[in-house]
Design a protein around this motif. Structure first.
Motif, mmCIF file in Angstrom:
data_model
loop_
_atom_site.group_PDB
_atom_site.id
_atom_site.type_symbol
_atom_site.label_atom_id
_atom_site.label_comp_id
_atom_site.label_asym_id
_atom_site.label_seq_id
_atom_site.Cartn_x
_atom_site.Cartn_y
_atom_site.Cartn_z
ATOM 1 N N SER A 202 37.093 46.083 39.830
ATOM 2 C CA SER A 202 36.507 46.651 41.041
ATOM 3 C C SER A 202 37.358 46.300 42.255
ATOM 4 N N ALA A 203 37.892 45.078 42.249
ATOM 5 C CA ALA A 203 38.767 44.664 43.350
ATOM 6 C C ALA A 203 40.019 45.536 43.427
ATOM 7 N N MET A 204 40.562 45.881 42.262
ATOM 8 C CA MET A 204 41.743 46.747 42.246
ATOM 9 C C MET A 204 41.455 48.068 42.943
ATOM 10 N N LEU A 205 40.289 48.636 42.671
ATOM 11 C CA LEU A 205 39.935 49.913 43.286
ATOM 12 C C LEU A 205 39.690 49.771 44.783
ATOM 13 N N LEU A 206 39.087 48.657 45.190
ATOM 14 C CA LEU A 206 38.913 48.416 46.615
ATOM 15 C C LEU A 206 40.266 48.385 47.313
ATOM 16 N N HIS A 240 47.759 32.469 42.132
ATOM 17 C CA HIS A 240 49.137 32.702 41.682
ATOM 18 C C HIS A 240 49.255 33.912 40.758
ATOM 19 N N HIS A 241 48.210 34.682 40.665
ATOM 20 C CA HIS A 241 48.221 35.859 39.799
ATOM 21 C C HIS A 241 48.947 37.018 40.497
ATOM 22 N N PRO A 242 49.728 37.816 39.753
ATOM 23 C CA PRO A 242 50.417 38.946 40.398
ATOM 24 C C PRO A 242 49.470 39.968 41.020
ATOM 25 N N TYR A 243 48.246 40.101 40.463
ATOM 26 C CA TYR A 243 47.302 41.030 41.082
ATOM 27 C C TYR A 243 46.800 40.486 42.416
ATOM 28 N N PHE A 244 46.642 39.172 42.502
ATOM 29 C CA PHE A 244 46.294 38.565 43.789
ATOM 30 C C PHE A 244 47.427 38.789 44.785
ATOM 31 N N ALA A 245 48.666 38.714 44.290
ATOM 32 C CA ALA A 245 49.821 38.992 45.155
ATOM 33 C C ALA A 245 49.790 40.434 45.667
#
Length: 929
Positions: A202-206, A240-245
């Motif tokens: 869901s965060a990715m879509l936001l 440190h996750h690439p999606y967080f980046a």
């Protein structure tokens, strides 16, 4: 795997890590169940960003499964898919494509083409194509995956969200924001309902939705979504996750747009650190961040920091993505802008040339699956880089290298939409198979339905319902256009086209020795190098005109003509003076001449044949009627109008010229056509029925202001038949819409009737202009259809007839729009003459010409189109046309004959209103009848 579905990846991985040794001890290290656990663990590592740890697990699982189960087992396909997806995340696109394609083949063979598991492979393969810049290929796979998931799982299943999301991202990348947003919103709704609002997916879509808003300048809508996504990802995935980046990177982009440069800079540096640790220093994502950080420094004027970042980003993109990726073109442009800021023109020019070549190669690859609307949007996205070259030639008009680069851009991009749509039409009609025929007939029926609905107005529907109906039909047409474009793609790809750096020479070789090409370009004026703290998008100063001149020997000139506003106002004054039979026409003609051709004349020498490719409002004036203070230019030059100088290049000669002559004139507006109405699908008939009811309420108004007969057009037709005894005449009831649309590629097609371009001024008496047009003349209807091809057209037999309660409305079967005419087969037609009012007018699209009847007939295949720029007098037009055809029969070329008719007409009727309304666009050679 409930923990994985809930986004609790570390906990799920820990359970498998504990179970795996026990499983190996019990079953042995080469057991298929062990392979399944290895694959599941690797997948969880990927979700956590541990790519290097995941790879050996996938490889070991695949080895076990191939040995134990065989190379075509579904478990093998699952591991191939996972390993391919991992390679894609690491930027190893060739390896990824190979693995996922193999997985897809296994799954389709075992499960059939419509299984949900097959959709997963389609989705991954499409993502690889998208990363490689192969947007058309990606789109078709995304659409197929979405259709499978919706059919097999239902429209609200969580697995429907990924194809929706990826399709939306693809549209967003290409600038199709209105198509992307509803898909993002729907996917977010599904995920929040099925996995919860705090799930990483869901965060990715936001994040994606926020960036869509940011790219449209909607900062207030973007910021809360970005911060919400960032919080979810940090909590669920860690810092440190690439999606967080990715979320951090997006927040930095917002800060940069808000000119909070210090905040953005520190975030970009943190993003780079995370990305390089996760995927290595040579990944395309790293290049993206380097590029954005460099742009941040450029906007602050810190070029010393920007330069190495631009160079490193370019090197990564070239290495991983290849030379023709749009991201490579962007990097080349960014570095070139930096070189220009450093006053290093010689270093900037090769970079700009490489960028043009890269974007052109990408366009030629992608264009093969585009509808007209998609192509227009894509060309608009490329416009900024194109305009940089026009601005550069303004600063350096005497530099041959700069002129050639600007000429290449103009020749490549001006009129490109028309060129590509015509090429698709040619191939479809040349190599039409039964399936193509069915698709084409569906498209024609939908275009007619769109035309009917647009011309009818809302009727009993609310305006919003009416617009939804129109948009639905437009979307259906768009889909069919894309389908036909894809089918014609392989043959269109075989067409030999000059390289960008060779194009100007190729065009020059086709210019006659006594001729010259003049490319007029209207472009948005802005600084070559944006001022500090001012993004390029905010630096525009309005439109400006540029003239690029090319001679047969390859010589070129460039001339800045000044602000477009001044020239456009002069063009408008001249058009009004000519169309209104004003006595002030000569002063208006001299004014526009002074602003445009006056400064070019000394460069032309003894040149007398001018091939003019106008732009902007210059498309709406006849250059023959300009006045140099001594004479009209019809006495000095022969003007041939082109959409682009590239029109001079030879076209494929695989379709022989037709030699028949058809004249459609003097429609009987009081009766229905002899052959009936155009056939449509069942939905069209229903709409036509409601259209009839709508018009029945307005029948009194139509009787008061009927379509007036045009007796001069019958005389015109009979005069043409005397000159061409073989000519077929369609007169009276036979001059119908149905008869016109069913014509079989006449060599010469002459149409003499009422014409219209909606939204015009009052109609002079005794002209071939429409006084009102159906519901669009209704005072309560304030807006015309958005599509200009629905606002241009011709009036044919039956327009005044009244109908019983059943059957199609008369205006539906008697008005033909440009949109419908564009679906005709005129390949082999040498000349179309539109002897009606305003047939050369339409909506002006910068760089792409006029969208109206003229364009539609060229797309349909006509070699040359003669059309009018204002409302013409019925009797005088018949006289003009007879002179034109006499000169054609005498062996003069199509353009030369038109000019001869102008000069002959001027001796009898000196005002240009009578002799200058017609222009010839396209091929100027003599007819072969």
């Amino acid at each position: 795997m409930k923990l994985k579905a809930a986004g609790r990846y570390p906990e799920a991985a820990l359970l498998i890590e504990r179970a795996l040794p026990i499983q190996e001890a019990a079953l042995g290290p080469r057991h298929p169940d062990v392979a399944s656990s290895l694959a599941q663990l690797g997948d969880l590592y990927v979700y956590q960003g541990f790519y290097s740890e995941a790879a050996p697990l996938f490889e070991r699982a695949l080895s076990i499964q191939e040995e134990a189960l065989g190379s075509h087992h579904l478990e093998v396909a699952a591991s191939l898919n996972l390993l391919g997806d991992l390679h894609g995340k690491l930027g190893r696109y060739s390896e990824a494509e190979s693995l996922i394609s193999r997985a897809l083949a296994i799954r389709e063979a075992a499960l059939g083409p419509h299984h949900s598991v097959v959709a997963a492979s389609l989705l991954h393969l499409a993502s690889i194509y998208a990363e490689k810049g192969l947007y058309s290929k990606a789109e078709s796979l995304y659409e197929r995956a979405l259709a499978i998931q919706e059919a097999s799982l239902g429209p609200r299943h969580r697995r429907v969200a990924p194809p929706l999301t990826n399709l939306a991202v693809l549209y967003w990348r290409q600038g199709f924001y209105s198509k992307a947003e509803p898909l993002f919103v729907r996917a977010l709704s599904i995920l929040e309902e099925t996995v919860g609002p705090h799930h990483p997916n869901s965060a990715m879509l936001l994040d994606d939705l926020a960036m869509l808003y940011l790219d449209q300048g909607l900062h207030a809508k973007a910021e809360p979504l970005l911060k919400r996504a960032l919080a979810i990802r940090e909590t669920a995935l860690g810092p440190h996750h690439p999606y967080f980046a990715d979320s951090l990177d997006n927040l930095a982009r917002l800060y940069r747009a808000q000119r909070l440069y210090s905040k953005a800079e520190s975030i970009y540096e943190r993003v780079l650190s995370i990305q390089e640790a996760a995927v290595g220093p040579h990944h395309p994502r790293v290049a993206d961040t380097l590029n954005r950080l460099a742009l941040l420094y450029r906007e602050q004027g810190v070029d010393a920091k920007a330069e190495p970042l631009f160079e490193r980003a370019l090197a990564i993109r070239k290495s991983v993505l290849g030379l023709h990726h749009p991201a490579v073109a962007a990097s080349l442009n960014n570095l070139a802008t930096l070189r220009l800021a450093q006053h290093h023109l010689s270093q900037a020019l090769p970079l700009l040339a490489q960028s043009l070549a890269a974007s052109e190669a990408h366009l030629r690859q992608e264009i093969l699956g585009f509808s007209e609307a998609r192509l227009a949007s894509t060309l608009l996205r490329f416009r900024k880089d194109e305009e940089r070259l026009y601005a550069l030639v303004r600063v350096h008009p005497d530099d041959e290298r700069v002129r050639r680069l600007a000429l290449s851009a103009a020749l490549l991009r001006k009129g490109r939409s028309l060129e590509e749509m015509a090429d698709t039409s040619r191939i479809i009609f040349r190599d039409l198979n039964p399936e193509d025929r069915k698709t084409l007939e569906r498209l024609r029926a939908l275009r007619t339905e769109r035309s009917v609905l647009a011309l009818a107005g809302a009727g009993k529907l609310s305006p919003s319902q009416h617009q939804r109906h129109l948009q639905k039909l437009a979307d259906q047409c768009d889909a069919l256009e894309r389908e036909l474009a894809r089918r014609s793609g392989p043959l269109r790809a075989l067409r030999s086209q000059p390289a960008p750096d060779k194009l100007a020479d190729s065009v020059a070789s086709k210019i006659p020795k006594d001729g010259a090409l003049i490319e007029f370009v209207a472009y948005s004026e802005g600084p070559l190098v944006p001022s500090m703290g001012v993004p390029q998008s905010e630096s525009s100063k309005g439109l400006r005109y540029l003239a690029l001149v090319l001679f047969a020997d390859g010589r070129s000139h460039a001339l800045d003509l000044g602000p477009a506003e001044t020239i456009d106002q002069a063009a408008s004054r001249l058009h009004q003076a000519l169309a209104g039979h004003s006595s002030e026409h000569e002063s208006a003609a001299q004014e526009l001449y002074t602003l445009t051709l006056h400064r070019l004349i000394p460069l032309l020498g003894k040149t007398r044949r001018l091939f003019v490719s106008p732009d902007g409002q210059l498309t709406l004036v006849p250059f023959t009627a300009l006045h140099d203070g001594r004479r009209f230019l019809v006495d000095a030059f022969e003007f041939t109008y082109l959409t682009s100088g590239k029109d001079l290049l030879p076209h494929p000669e695989d379709i022989p010229s037709s030699r028949s002559v058809v004249v459609l004139a003097d429609p009987d507006f009081s009766t229905t056509s002899a052959t009936g109405s155009v056939e449509t699908e069942s939905s069209s008939v229903e709409r036509l029925a409601s259209l009839q009811r709508f018009f029945s309420m307005r029948s009194a108004e139509l009787v008061e202001r009927p379509w007036l007969p045009l007796p001069g057009t019958r005389q015109e037709a009979e005069a043409i038949q005397r000159l061409f005894p073989r000519a077929s005449l369609l007169l009276g009831r036979a001059a119908s819409k149905d008869a016109l649309l069913k014509l079989d590629r006449p060599g010469l097609l002459h149409i003499a009737t009422h014409g219209f371009f909606l939204g015009d001024a009052a109609t002079p008496p005794a002209t071939r202009a429409v006084q009102q047009c159906c519901a669009l003349a209704d005072p309560g209807l304030r807006e015309h259809p958005e599509d200009p091809l629905l606002r241009s057209g011709l009036v044919l037999a039956g327009a005044n007839s009244t109908q019983e309660s059943s059957g199609p409305a008369p205006l539906a079967s008697s008005l033909v729009t440009a949109l419908e005419l564009g679906g005709m087969d005129l390949w082999g037609t040498q000349l179309v003459v539109l002897s009606a009012c305003d047939t050369g007018r339409g909506d002006v699209k910068l760089g792409q010409g006029i969208y109206g009847l003229r364009r539609a007939l060229v797309v349909a295949g006509a070699e040359t189109v003669v059309s009018s720029l204002w409302k013409i007098n019925d009797g005088k037009t018949s006289e003009f046309m007879e002179a034109f055809y006499r000169h054609l029969l005498a062996g003069e070329g199509r353009v030369a004959a038109l000019h001869s008719a102008m000069r002959e007409m001027r001796r009898k009727h000196p005002h240009p209103y009578y002799w200058a309304p017609f222009i010839a666009t396209g091929k100027g050679a003599p007819l072969e009848l």
